[in-house]
Every structure is written in C-alpha cells, then in structure tokens.
Write an enzyme that holds these catalytic residues in place. Structure first.
Site, mmCIF file in Angstrom:
data_model
loop_
_atom_site.group_PDB
_atom_site.id
_atom_site.type_symbol
_atom_site.label_atom_id
_atom_site.label_comp_id
_atom_site.label_asym_id
_atom_site.label_seq_id
_atom_site.Cartn_x
_atom_site.Cartn_y
_atom_site.Cartn_z
ATOM 1 N N LYS A 57 0.869 -1.193 0.000
ATOM 2 C CA LYS A 57 0.000 0.000 0.000
ATOM 3 C C LYS A 57 0.895 1.228 0.000
ATOM 4 O O LYS A 57 2.030 1.166 0.461
ATOM 5 C CB LYS A 57 -0.865 0.014 1.259
ATOM 6 C CG LYS A 57 -2.081 0.894 1.157
ATOM 7 C CD LYS A 57 -3.247 0.160 0.539
ATOM 8 C CE LYS A 57 -4.432 1.065 0.284
ATOM 9 N NZ LYS A 57 -5.630 0.280 -0.071
ATOM 10 N N ASP A 102 -7.186 4.410 -4.240
ATOM 11 C CA ASP A 102 -7.816 4.266 -2.919
ATOM 12 C C ASP A 102 -8.402 5.665 -2.644
ATOM 13 O O ASP A 102 -8.644 6.414 -3.595
ATOM 14 C CB ASP A 102 -6.790 3.838 -1.853
ATOM 15 C CG ASP A 102 -7.436 3.370 -0.555
ATOM 16 O OD1 ASP A 102 -7.877 2.215 -0.489
ATOM 17 O OD2 ASP A 102 -7.533 4.170 0.412
HETATM 18 P P1 NDP Z 1 -13.024 7.981 -2.444
HETATM 19 O O1 NDP Z 1 -11.925 8.958 -2.264
HETATM 20 O O2 NDP Z 1 -13.607 7.792 -3.791
HETATM 21 O O3 NDP Z 1 -14.232 8.326 -1.451
HETATM 22 C C1 NDP Z 1 -14.028 8.375 -0.077
HETATM 23 C C2 NDP Z 1 -15.333 8.767 0.595
HETATM 24 O O4 NDP Z 1 -15.189 8.609 2.002
HETATM 25 C C3 NDP Z 1 -15.709 10.216 0.364
HETATM 26 O O5 NDP Z 1 -17.092 10.344 0.395
HETATM 27 C C4 NDP Z 1 -15.078 10.909 1.560
HETATM 28 O O6 NDP Z 1 -15.683 12.142 1.893
HETATM 29 C C5 NDP Z 1 -15.289 9.892 2.650
HETATM 30 N N1 NDP Z 1 -14.218 10.007 3.649
HETATM 31 C C6 NDP Z 1 -12.907 9.749 3.467
HETATM 32 N N2 NDP Z 1 -12.198 9.988 4.580
HETATM 33 C C7 NDP Z 1 -13.104 10.413 5.480
HETATM 34 C C8 NDP Z 1 -13.005 10.811 6.815
HETATM 35 N N3 NDP Z 1 -11.826 10.810 7.461
HETATM 36 N N4 NDP Z 1 -14.153 11.161 7.452
HETATM 37 C C9 NDP Z 1 -15.355 11.150 6.797
HETATM 38 N N5 NDP Z 1 -15.499 10.787 5.519
HETATM 39 C C10 NDP Z 1 -14.398 10.416 4.878
HETATM 40 O O7 NDP Z 1 -12.446 6.612 -1.876
HETATM 41 P P2 NDP Z 1 -12.969 5.117 -2.125
HETATM 42 O O8 NDP Z 1 -14.433 5.112 -2.296
HETATM 43 O O9 NDP Z 1 -12.114 4.523 -3.173
HETATM 44 O O10 NDP Z 1 -12.570 4.415 -0.750
HETATM 45 C C11 NDP Z 1 -13.481 4.302 0.350
HETATM 46 C C12 NDP Z 1 -13.022 3.192 1.270
HETATM 47 O O11 NDP Z 1 -12.994 1.956 0.540
HETATM 48 C C13 NDP Z 1 -11.621 3.339 1.860
HETATM 49 O O12 NDP Z 1 -11.604 2.759 3.156
HETATM 50 C C14 NDP Z 1 -10.757 2.493 0.941
HETATM 51 O O13 NDP Z 1 -9.566 2.059 1.569
HETATM 52 C C15 NDP Z 1 -11.711 1.340 0.675
HETATM 53 N N6 NDP Z 1 -11.448 0.539 -0.513
HETATM 54 C C16 NDP Z 1 -11.372 1.102 -1.755
HETATM 55 C C17 NDP Z 1 -11.159 0.319 -2.865
HETATM 56 C C18 NDP Z 1 -11.150 0.873 -4.246
HETATM 57 O O14 NDP Z 1 -11.070 0.075 -5.201
HETATM 58 N N7 NDP Z 1 -11.248 2.164 -4.443
HETATM 59 C C19 NDP Z 1 -10.958 -1.150 -2.743
HETATM 60 C C20 NDP Z 1 -11.132 -1.655 -1.401
HETATM 61 C C21 NDP Z 1 -11.347 -0.827 -0.340
HETATM 62 P P3 NDP Z 1 -14.947 13.514 1.475
HETATM 63 O O15 NDP Z 1 -14.964 13.523 -0.027
HETATM 64 O O16 NDP Z 1 -15.749 14.608 2.088
HETATM 65 O O17 NDP Z 1 -13.554 13.410 2.029
HETATM 66 O O1 2IT Z 2 -7.940 -1.511 -0.503
HETATM 67 C C1 2IT Z 2 -7.917 -1.997 -1.662
HETATM 68 O O2 2IT Z 2 -8.054 -3.208 -1.858
HETATM 69 C C2 2IT Z 2 -7.744 -1.075 -2.792
HETATM 70 N N1 2IT Z 2 -7.685 0.122 -2.579
HETATM 71 C C3 2IT Z 2 -7.637 -1.606 -4.182
HETATM 72 C C4 2IT Z 2 -6.260 -2.137 -4.454
HETATM 73 C C5 2IT Z 2 -5.968 -2.517 -5.873
HETATM 74 O O3 2IT Z 2 -4.790 -2.835 -6.118
HETATM 75 O O4 2IT Z 2 -6.852 -2.514 -6.722
#
Ligand code: NDP
Ligand code: 2IT
Length: 450
Positions: A125, A165
């Site tokens: 990561k 992420d």
């Molecule tokens: P994005 O940046 O697209 O969206 C994140 C969302 O979460 C936004 O709505 C943001 O609000 C909110 N957020 C982030 N940090 C905070 C905080 N500290 N307090 C309140 N709200 C918060 O990210 P993703 O959707 O890609 O990721 C969301 C989660 O999913 C994370 O935990 C990530 O690690 C996990 N994840 C993502 C994957 C992927 O493929 N993208 C795969 C597996 C897991 P704001 O815009 O106001 O900050």
């Molecule tokens: O937390 C996760 O699994 C991710 N942000 C996606 C990682 C990836 O390599 O697609």
C-alpha cells in the site's frame, strides 16, 4: 497465549505511535490463536514475526509547485509488505490523515485480502498526506508527477502494481501512468484502475462496490435471505459507495443514505444515483449540492450528528455498507444498528468498524463481512486487469463481472468454511484471517528464509 502477546508488545516498542496498524495486527493475531495451537510449524518458522514486518518500506519527499508559484512539500509512502504470493499489490491513498501507521495497517490488511482472492498477488500500500481537495487539475497533475518521479524506480508489472484508494481515482492514475511511461519509456501494466482508452479493464471502477453487494448476498443466501426490497444504508459517497448503491438497485434493494466528511444525506425514497454521480464524479462537490437539487432528502451536517456516533448509522436499515474510511462505525453505532433491526454488515471500506463494534456484531451473530473479505472485489478485478494487460487482450464487461461474482463467492465460501473448521461457523473475521494467513504462510515456508 503469551507468544502472540510478545509479538504485539514487540510491535508497539519497535514501531511507536502506529495505532491503526496495532489495531489491524491485534485482530489478525487474535484470530490466529487456534491455528497456531493446531499447527506448530508456523511457530517454528516464526511466520508471525516475519509477516508483521514489511519486506520493504519506502518513504520519500514529494516537492512540487502550486498554482501560486509556492513550493509545497509532502510525504510519500510505499510499503511493500509481502510478496510470497505475487507482486506487491494495493492502492495509493492521498489524504491529509495519511501517515506511516495508516499505510502500514492498509498494507497489512491487503496481504490477507489478496491471499483470500486466491489470485497470485502479494500485499502492499502507499500514498501521501497530499490533500487533493480544493486543488486545481494542474496542481493534482504536478503533484502526481512529482510523486511518480520517485516511485517509478520501485514499481513494475512484475514487482509492485499500485492502484487507487481514497483520493486516487481515474484522474490521478492517468497522471501517474503518464509520468511513469515518460521516465521509463515503457507502456506496461504498472498501475491498475487505468482508463478504458489505454489499458484499463471494464468493470474495475465498479468492482469494489459491486463486490461488497455480492458478498452481502452470499452471506444472506446462507440464511435463506435476499436484499430484494430491503432498505440499506451506505456511508461515504466516493467510488466504493457509488457502485455499492448501483448494485443495490440492480438487486431490487433501496439504498437510502450517503455521507461525506461534512454531512449525511437521508433520502427516504432512495438515493438519486444519477444526481450523486454528477455531483461526486463530475463536479467533485459536497453533498450539500445533493440537498439543494433534492430538497425532499434530509441533510444532516456534522454539527448535528448524535453524540459519539455517526448520523448514517442511526437510520434504520436491513443491511449496512460502511464505505468511507477506518473506524467510522463505533460500538454505539453498532448497538444502534442492531436495535433498529439491522441483520447484515458488508464492509466496502478497510477496517471501518472499531474492534468493539466488530465484537458487538459477532456476539449478535448477524451476517458480518469484514473489509478484507467483503471489499476484495476491487483488488481482484485489478488482478484481472493485470492479466488482460499481460496477455494484450481485453475482456467484455460480462466476462469480468462474472469472474468478479465467482471470486466473491469463493472468498465468502473460503472464509465461511475456515470459520467452520475452527469451530465458529458464523465468525467470518476468524475465517478470513486464518484462510488468508494460511495461504501466505505456506508459500513463505516453501520459499525459505528470504
Ligand atoms: P473515495 O476517495 O472515492 O471516497 C471516499 C469517501 O469517504 C468520500 O465520500 C469521503 O468524503 C469519505 N471520507 C474519506 N475519509 C473520510 C473521513 N476521514 N471522514 C469522513 N469521511 C471520509 O475513496 P474510495 O471510495 O475509493 O474508498 C473508500 C473506502 O474503501 C476506503 O476505506 C478504501 O480504503 C476502501 N477501498 C477502496 C477500494 C477501491 O477500489 N477504491 C478497494 C477496497 C477498499 P470527502 O470527499 O468529504 O472526504
Ligand atoms: O484496498 C484496496 O483493496 C484497494 N484500494 C484496491 C487495491 C488494488 O490494487 O486494486
């Protein structure tokens, strides 16, 4: 078992002030107790002592210039945690809260998540404390270029393959890829989540959210239930939340909430997905804009959240999909969800529930899908993107989505059968941790001390 306690004390002493990492490690080490008792060879090879120590940690300076001509300096991280099963694989997070402990917890979780998919990918990561919010496109581009000016030497399609992420989506992956290609003169699958125009995979953008819903369906199927007609709550409003909502609609469920760092939307009639995509994916605006466009929906600003809890978890639902960030759901929230009749939690985010909340869900024996299992669809689809890049082919959306659905079923069945093997059939935390660990540990033993 004093052995596990010793490892934990060692971690705290040698990696001070990394609370999120201790939290992730403590959960896994706790789950592993029955396995360690049954199979002494893991202890003999000191697999736990090895696995908690990243193979390599890269920390670097990222200096870049903002639009006003002022120099900005950020921290850059890439933690290459474990390569027993394949090249390091895992996302990059750009958020002001990023520090070494956060990246380490995410990298540690990623090892077991990736192992659970059954695919040949190791765990890693990275990220930065850079905050893309409020930055112009040009600033984001210059930051990404400065970040890649160092990262490029550490990554490669057979070495380490980053992805997105929090704060890293298609735009950032584009700028990162452009710089990598420029420096190395190589057009190759070094990043996933790429644009469909130049090497991306159909279905990758949707995969994490869709996967979290498939995972929920698998848990519910085992109890003779479905999502059809059920009200669901979703936190966050980014990539994972948006495609969780899209798949919930495909399944006939009614997603009624989204949230961001400033507030929560409760839309009783069901979230307007077209509007949400327009505001979050295109305009990159706050959820206050959703409320402006749809005044019938309720907007709860942060200042009006319940004491010591999040507004989104106070809305009654059948299933909840935490999809924002770590520790966004505490024990009070967990109790509120249960009191309101919630029967299923599928974690799209990484470690969104505090340890006390997890214990509350496990004690209630509801369907609880921990992040490292429920959100594995994203990284699994990234591996499908790598496979397509390596073979210079691209698969149809149907082909990718079918594979994703099969992988999520297999992740569920592996976690569930392992939980059963160790005498706690409803405990998917135990099942996911043991199954993921076992695959990595066996590979490490076969590859010797390296
Ligand atoms: P994005 O940046 O697209 O969206 C994140 C969302 O979460 C936004 O709505 C943001 O609000 C909110 N957020 C982030 N940090 C905070 C905080 N500290 N307090 C309140 N709200 C918060 O990210 P993703 O959707 O890609 O990721 C969301 C989660 O999913 C994370 O935990 C990530 O690690 C996990 N994840 C993502 C994957 C992927 O493929 N993208 C795969 C597996 C897991 P704001 O815009 O106001 O900050
Ligand atoms: O937390 C996760 O699994 C991710 N942000 C996606 C990682 C990836 O390599 O697609």
């Amino acid at each position: 078992m004093p052995y596990v306690k010793n490892v934990f004390a060692y971690l705290k002493r040698t990696s001070p002030a990394q609370s999120e990492f201790y939290q992730a490690a403590e959960e896994v080490l706790h789950s592993l107790r029955p396995l360690m008792e049954r199979y002494p060879r893991y202890r003999q090879y000191k697999i736990i002592e090895q696995i908690v120590e990243p193979e390599r940690q890269i920390l670097f300076r990222v200096a870049w210039m903002d639009d006003r001509g002022e120099v900005q300096v950020n921290k850059g991280y890439r933690i290459e945690f474990n390569s027993a099963l394949g090249p390091y694989k895992g996302g990059l997070r750009f958020h002001p809260s990023v520090n070494a402990g956060v990246i380490k917890f995410l990298g540690f979780e990623q090892i077991f998540k990736n192992a659970l998919t059954g695919l040949p990918i190791g765990g890693g990561k990275g990220g930065s404390d850079f905050d893309p919010k409020g930055r112009s496109d040009a600033e984001v581009m210059r930051f990404c270029q400065a970040f890649m000016a160092e990262l490029y030497r550490h990554i490669g399609p057979n070495t380490d393959v980053p992805a997105g992420d929090i704060g890293v989506g298609a735009r950032e992956i584009g700028y990162l890829f452009g710089k990598y290609k420029k420096i190395t003169n190589r057009f190759e699958g070094v990043l996933t989540g790429k644009s469909l125009l130049w090497g991306g995979s159909l279905g990758r953008k949707e995969a994490t959210g869709y996967g979290a819903v498939y995972f929920a369906e698998n848990m519910l199927r085992a109890r003779g239930q479905t999502l059809e007609g059920k009200r669901c709550t979703v936190s966050g409003s980014g990539n994972v939340a948006i495609y969780t909502i899209e798949k919930l609609y495909h399944k006939g469920a009614i997603p009624v909430t989204v949230s961001d760092s400033r507030g929560t939307i409760y839309d009783e009639e069901g979230i307007d997905l077209v509007l949400l995509k327009e505001i979050k994916e295109k305009r990159r605006e706050s959820l206050t804009e959703y409320h402006k466009a749809r005044p019938s929906a309720k907007y709860i600003p942060l200042s009006e959240y319940p004491e010591d809890g999040a507004a989104v978890w106070s809305i009654p639902c059948f299933a909840a999909f935490p999809s924002a960030t770590q520790n966004e759901l505490n024990q009070k929230d967990a109790k509120t969800l249960l009191a309101n009749g919630c029967e299923c939690i599928s974690e799209g985010a990484n470690m969104p529930s505090t340890p006390e909340a997890v214990d509350t869900f496990l004690a209630a024996k509801i369907c609880y899908g921990p992040g490292k299992a429920a959100n594995a669809g994203g990284v699994a689809c990234s591996q499908l993107e790598m496979a397509q890049n390596a073979s210079m082919r691209s698969w149809s959306l149907e082909e990718v989505d079918n594979k994703l659905e099969q992988i999520m079923q297999s992740v569920h069945d592996t976690a569930s059968s392992t939980a059963e093997e160790f005498g706690e059939p409803t405990n998917l935390v135990l099942g996911a941790n043991i199954a993921g660990f076992r695959r990595v540990a066996d590979a490490m033993i076969e590859q010797g001390l390296v």
